[in-house]
Design an enzyme around this catalytic site. Structure first.
Site, PDB file in Angstrom:
ATOM      1  N   ASP A 100     -72.367 -45.116 -20.344  1.00  0.00           N
ATOM      2  CA  ASP A 100     -73.060 -46.072 -20.621  1.00  0.00           C
ATOM      3  C   ASP A 100     -74.447 -45.784 -20.292  1.00  0.00           C
ATOM      4  O   ASP A 100     -74.816 -44.691 -19.869  1.00  0.00           O
ATOM      5  CB  ASP A 100     -72.914 -47.300 -19.473  1.00  0.00           C
ATOM      6  CG  ASP A 100     -73.092 -48.505 -20.162  1.00  0.00           C
ATOM      7  OD1 ASP A 100     -73.549 -48.817 -21.177  1.00  0.00           O
ATOM      8  OD2 ASP A 100     -73.216 -49.641 -19.329  1.00  0.00           O
ATOM      9  N   GLY A 101     -75.231 -46.556 -21.173  1.00  0.00           N
ATOM     10  CA  GLY A 101     -76.725 -46.442 -21.238  1.00  0.00           C
ATOM     11  C   GLY A 101     -77.731 -47.876 -20.889  1.00  0.00           C
ATOM     12  O   GLY A 101     -77.026 -48.924 -21.181  1.00  0.00           O
ATOM     13  N   GLU A 136     -77.722 -44.383 -24.282  1.00  0.00           N
ATOM     14  CA  GLU A 136     -76.246 -44.660 -24.616  1.00  0.00           C
ATOM     15  C   GLU A 136     -75.724 -43.363 -25.306  1.00  0.00           C
ATOM     16  O   GLU A 136     -74.698 -42.980 -24.835  1.00  0.00           O
ATOM     17  CB  GLU A 136     -75.977 -45.673 -25.764  1.00  0.00           C
ATOM     18  CG  GLU A 136     -76.096 -47.058 -25.275  1.00  0.00           C
ATOM     19  CD  GLU A 136     -75.198 -47.839 -24.393  1.00  0.00           C
ATOM     20  OE1 GLU A 136     -74.079 -46.843 -23.835  1.00  0.00           O
ATOM     21  OE2 GLU A 136     -75.075 -48.944 -24.197  1.00  0.00           O
ATOM     22  N   ASP A 187     -69.222 -48.819 -24.082  1.00  0.00           N
ATOM     23  CA  ASP A 187     -69.271 -50.320 -24.687  1.00  0.00           C
ATOM     24  C   ASP A 187     -70.189 -50.475 -25.967  1.00  0.00           C
ATOM     25  O   ASP A 187     -70.755 -51.317 -26.383  1.00  0.00           O
ATOM     26  CB  ASP A 187     -69.649 -51.492 -23.603  1.00  0.00           C
ATOM     27  CG  ASP A 187     -70.843 -51.177 -22.809  1.00  0.00           C
ATOM     28  OD1 ASP A 187     -71.579 -50.223 -23.392  1.00  0.00           O
ATOM     29  OD2 ASP A 187     -71.140 -51.577 -21.923  1.00  0.00           O
ATOM     30  N   HIS A 189     -69.311 -55.398 -19.449  1.00  0.00           N
ATOM     31  CA  HIS A 189     -69.789 -56.760 -18.171  1.00  0.00           C
ATOM     32  C   HIS A 189     -68.282 -57.464 -18.246  1.00  0.00           C
ATOM     33  O   HIS A 189     -68.881 -58.852 -18.276  1.00  0.00           O
ATOM     34  CB  HIS A 189     -71.085 -57.466 -18.623  1.00  0.00           C
ATOM     35  CG  HIS A 189     -72.195 -56.698 -18.798  1.00  0.00           C
ATOM     36  ND1 HIS A 189     -72.599 -55.676 -17.752  1.00  0.00           N
ATOM     37  CD2 HIS A 189     -72.816 -56.078 -19.930  1.00  0.00           C
ATOM     38  CE1 HIS A 189     -73.725 -54.893 -18.346  1.00  0.00           C
ATOM     39  NE2 HIS A 189     -73.963 -55.248 -19.475  1.00  0.00           N
ATOM     40  N   ASP A 192     -72.489 -48.677 -15.593  1.00  0.00           N
ATOM     41  CA  ASP A 192     -73.683 -49.492 -15.921  1.00  0.00           C
ATOM     42  C   ASP A 192     -74.388 -49.682 -14.415  1.00  0.00           C
ATOM     43  O   ASP A 192     -75.841 -49.374 -14.461  1.00  0.00           O
ATOM     44  CB  ASP A 192     -73.061 -51.019 -16.094  1.00  0.00           C
ATOM     45  CG  ASP A 192     -74.290 -51.855 -16.055  1.00  0.00           C
ATOM     46  OD1 ASP A 192     -74.971 -51.828 -17.178  1.00  0.00           O
ATOM     47  OD2 ASP A 192     -74.610 -52.670 -15.481  1.00  0.00           O
TER      48      ASP A 192
END
Length: 247
Positions: free
Chosen positions: A11-12, A50, A73, A130, A140
């Site tokens: 994730d980023g 990301e 995501d 999320h 995250d």
């Protein structure tokens, strides 16, 4: 004989676009080791982070044998690696609208580490952000910590001692559906190509509705719209009196 599987979550995040940002990755090797990785940059974008997360994770497992499943995501990363890269190369790293491809250096790095693993050695899977998926939430958390300068302890040890149920996945994880064109030439329904917004006279392109919504919510006179293709994106911008390269 089934090849061992390496599971990767990545994730980023950035606080502002651009602004301080961070990336996070959780890697689970077939022999039961979990490695958390993360990093940050003082001035960056969400898309850069990301991409960096995916690059760093794949670079880490480059010398480890086994098929790799990457969960992210980021529709930006998934669409790029699945659909956009061949077209960009064919056009000399130009977008469909004729502009320069953003983050070309990072896309080339991601392509290199992915290609080096061999054809069909990496499976890219989309997981909604999320919604409580443990691996995604942990990535995250790591990315956010590096973006905000908060301390974070990165785990490196046996899966049996890892406190996060990393293999708990939602009932539906899928490869990001690709846009299809019907026999009549019209675009079939599918995931958005992008979301566009205008706030205080400044246009911006977003990869997710959540990102777009955060920008326009509560802003007087804000405009926003979903684009289903590069051509659609360019047409929307022109209708708003902007050029495609303005985003």
């Amino acid at each position: 004989m089934t090849e061992p599987e390496i599971v990767v979550f990545t994730d980023g995040s950035s606080k502002g676009n651009p602004g301080p940002g961070g990336w996070g990755a959780v890697i689970v090797t077939a022999d039961g080791r979990v490695v958390e990785r993360g990093g940050g940059a003082p001035l960056t974008t969400n898309n850069k982070m990301e991409l960096t997360g995916a690059i760093e994770a794949l670079a880490f497992v480059a010398s480890i044998a086994g098929r790799v499943t990457v969960y992210t995501d980021s529709t930006y990363v998934l669409k790029g690696i699945q659909d956009w890269l061949p077209n960009w190369r064919r056009r000399g790293w130009k977008t469909a609208a004729g502009g320069e491809v953003m983050n070309r250096d990072l896309w080339e790095q991601l392509s290199a580490v992915a290609t080096a693993r061999g054809p069909r050695a990496i499976e890219w899977r989309y997981v909604r952000g999320h919604v409580g998926t443990p691996g995604n939430e942990r990535c995250d958390e790591i990315a956010d910590a590096f973006a905000t300068g908060r301390p974070v302890t990165l785990y490196d040890g046996p899966l049996a001692a890892y406190s996060i149920p990393i293999h708990d996945l939602p009932s539906v994880t899928q490869a990001l559906p690709r846009s299809k064109t019907s026999s009549t030439g019209s675009k079939a329904s599918g995931p958005a190509y992008s979301y566009l917004s205008v706030v205080d006279g400044k246009p911006m392109r977003h990869d997710t509705w959540a990102e777009c919504e955060r920008r326009v919510k509560g802003r007087s006179g804000a405009r926003f719209k979903k684009a289903m293709s590069a051509a659609d994106q360019a047409e929307i911008l022109r209708s708003w009196q902007f050029k495609p390269e303005d985003v």
